[in-house]
Scaffold this active site. Structure first.
Site, PDB file in Angstrom:
ATOM      1  N   ASP A  50       0.807  -1.233   0.000  1.00 47.48           N
ATOM      2  CA  ASP A  50       0.000   0.000   0.000  1.00 47.48           C
ATOM      3  C   ASP A  50       0.837   1.278   0.000  1.00 47.48           C
ATOM      4  O   ASP A  50       0.575   2.195   0.780  1.00 47.48           O
ATOM      5  CB  ASP A  50      -0.917   0.043   1.229  1.00 47.48           C
ATOM      6  CG  ASP A  50      -1.617  -1.264   1.532  1.00 47.48           C
ATOM      7  OD1 ASP A  50      -1.841  -2.038   0.586  1.00 47.48           O
ATOM      8  OD2 ASP A  50      -1.947  -1.510   2.703  1.00 47.48           O
ATOM      9  N   GLU A 220     -11.253  -1.521  -3.139  1.00 44.02           N
ATOM     10  CA  GLU A 220     -10.568  -0.768  -2.085  1.00 44.02           C
ATOM     11  C   GLU A 220      -9.457   0.076  -2.720  1.00 44.02           C
ATOM     12  O   GLU A 220      -9.309   0.111  -3.944  1.00 44.02           O
ATOM     13  CB  GLU A 220      -9.954  -1.743  -1.065  1.00 44.02           C
ATOM     14  CG  GLU A 220      -8.950  -2.703  -1.687  1.00 44.02           C
ATOM     15  CD  GLU A 220      -8.595  -3.872  -0.797  1.00 44.02           C
ATOM     16  OE1 GLU A 220      -9.321  -4.111   0.191  1.00 44.02           O
ATOM     17  OE2 GLU A 220      -7.593  -4.561  -1.092  1.00 44.02           O
TER      18      GLU A 220
END
Length: 497
Positions: A50, A220
């Protein structure tokens, strides 16, 4: 004046906002323009995911999630670089110990600077309902590498709204100075306004705080940037532990959409890596040079948390749409390390932009790839010894030993030959040709393997020195090898045909 000079704030923020905090910098500051991470992916050691990016004080910063079990995700590290090649680790820039309500699952940091301070938005506790404590928080620091401390003593977004789990936030400042936060998991995405204090939420003209902007396929990992007046929303699709994880995008004329899915930007490549997703975007200020930062899973790894940070070039079509990103394989060893390589025998080191090994009978170092039809390029220098050094390709069952692998090898020797052979715990010579080779001199070696056709070039890339037909091995790993020689290797590049 360097266009990187003193720029504060997230790189996707527009030039007009950033200009207020920009300052002159030495003209010697380099402007990176790479085809990929040319010193090799992953760019930093360790399991991370991420990644989000920022430019602070002439340095590029990457803030990733620590890719560990949820219970162990209690901190965030950061990495900084002046050239996107050599990275300095800044450990524990944020710790759950400095956030009264955060316990675990500290995810997806989003950095931005404003008002002379540095903000880091993060998710914590992986809440599954509105009865649990957690969500998206905001921390603040006086310097980019922290330490960051909780800015408000509670989550900024603590509830499920429009079905969106409060995770995976991204913060964007528009031309007019308005800041927005984009976020959401569980297949729903929201946008909200941030007030100028960056620690509270504003409202839209209709009095609402949140607007749902969920595009088709959204799972997401929201990411927003702006280019040529267009707003680009990117997100991740598929399952984060699976090979189908990928990045898609939409374009709009407004920061709140509507966002209609256009295409995938990044997906797995069975020759390079799986599970590529949860990205951020870096624009070199003052240029139209763009990079996509993301995490991916090495081909030989199956664990969900076996994720590494990488980046590649991101290009646009004339109409503003994004071309699909190719995960390229290159390593010029300019970063002084050999991340992504695994050795089998021999003694290996990186020095002076070269990957070096002492003499051994069959010492190898291989990448975690699986190329089929490919062009392999590298520089080879036999530094001492009477043996040979060169390229291993389409390899499997790799172990330590002279011919402890199944695959092909092309090399050069000061004995005055270029050779091509096949190994299977034994050696079969497929071809050789005379070639003056001087120890200590660098030679460029290219192998083009397409189906059963294998061609070997040295120096002259127009006429192969060796051309054979052999269909024994069709795919496998790539790397370098020596036999009774010490050698140095550089400028490795592998491309699919």
């Amino acid at each position: 004046m360097s266009i990187l000079g003193g720029i504060l704030g997230k790189v996707v923020a527009v030039a007009g906002v950033l200009a207020a905090t920009a300052a002159a910098a030495p003209a010697s500051v380099a402007l990176p323009e790479y085809s990929t991470a040319e010193a090799g992916n992953p760019i930093v050691a360790g399991w991370y995911a991420d990644p989000d990016v920022a430019i602070y004080n002439n340095r590029f910063y990457v803030f990733p999630t620590a890719s560990r079990t949820y219970a162990e995700q209690t901190y965030l590290d950061a990495f900084s670089s002046t050239d996107l090649i050599t990275w300095t680790k800044h450990p524990n820039v944020l710790s759950a110990a400095n956030v009264s309500w955060a316990r675990y699952a500290v995810w997806a940091p989003a950095p931005i600077a404003r008002n002379g301070r540095y903000y880091l938005y993060f998710a914590a506790n992986d809440i599954q309902s509105n009865s649990e404590l957690g969500g998206i928080g905001v921390a603040v620091a006086n310097q980019p590498e922290g330490p960051y401390t909780d800015a408000i003593g509670r989550p900024l977004i603590a509830q499920f709204v429009n079905g969106a789990q409060p995770i995976d936030q991204d913060v964007f400042i528009d031309d007019d100075g308005q800041a927005y936060i984009y976020y959401g998991g569980w297949g729903h995405a929201n946008v909200a306004k941030l007030n100028a204090d960056m620690t509270s939420l504003g409202t839209f003209a209709d009095g609402t705080t949140y607007k749902e902007i969920t595009p088709s396929g959204y799972v997401e990992g929201s990411q927003m940037f702006k280019r040529n007046g267009k707003y680009y929303l990117m997100w991740s699709e598929g399952g984060w532990t699976g090979p189908d994880y990928s990045v898609a995008y939409a374009m709009a004329d407004s920061p709140t959409g509507p966002f209609t899915r256009l295409d995938k930007v990044l997906a797995q490549d069975p020759a390079v890596a799986r599970g590529a997703g949860h990205n951020s975007v870096l624009n070199i200020p003052g240029t139209d040079t763009w990079y996509i930062f993301y995490h991916r899973r090495p081909l030989s790894e199956t664990g969900g948390n076996a994720r590494q940070v990488a980046y590649d070039r991101m290009n646009f079509n004339a109409d503003g749409t994004i071309q699909r990103v190719k995960m390229l394989v290159e390593d010029n060893f300019a970063d002084g390390n050999s991340l992504g390589w695994k050795t089998y025998g021999g003694v290996w080191s990186v020095n002076g932009g070269q990957y070096r090994t002492t003499a051994s009978y069959g010492g190898k170092s291989l990448l975690d790839d699986n190329h089929v039809n490919a062009t392999y390029d590298l520089d080879v220098t036999v530094t001492s010894g009477i043996g040979d050094a060169g390229l291993v390709f389409r390899a499997s069952n790799v172990g330590t030993g002279t011919d402890a692998y199944r695959g092909y090898y092309a090399g050069i020797t000061p004995a005055g030959r270029v050779i091509l052979g096949r190994a299977n715990n034994s050696w079969t010579l497929l071809g050789s040709a005379p070639l003056p080779v001087v120890a200590g001199q660098r030679y460029h070696l290219r192998v083009v393997a397409s189906g059963s056709s294998i061609k070997v070039y040295v120096g002259d890339l127009t006429s192969p020195r060796i051309s054979v037909t052999d269909a024994t091995y069709t795919s496998g790993r790539s790397g370098v090898r020596v036999f009774n020689a010490a050698a140095a290797f550089g400028n490795v590049a592998i491309s699919n045909q």
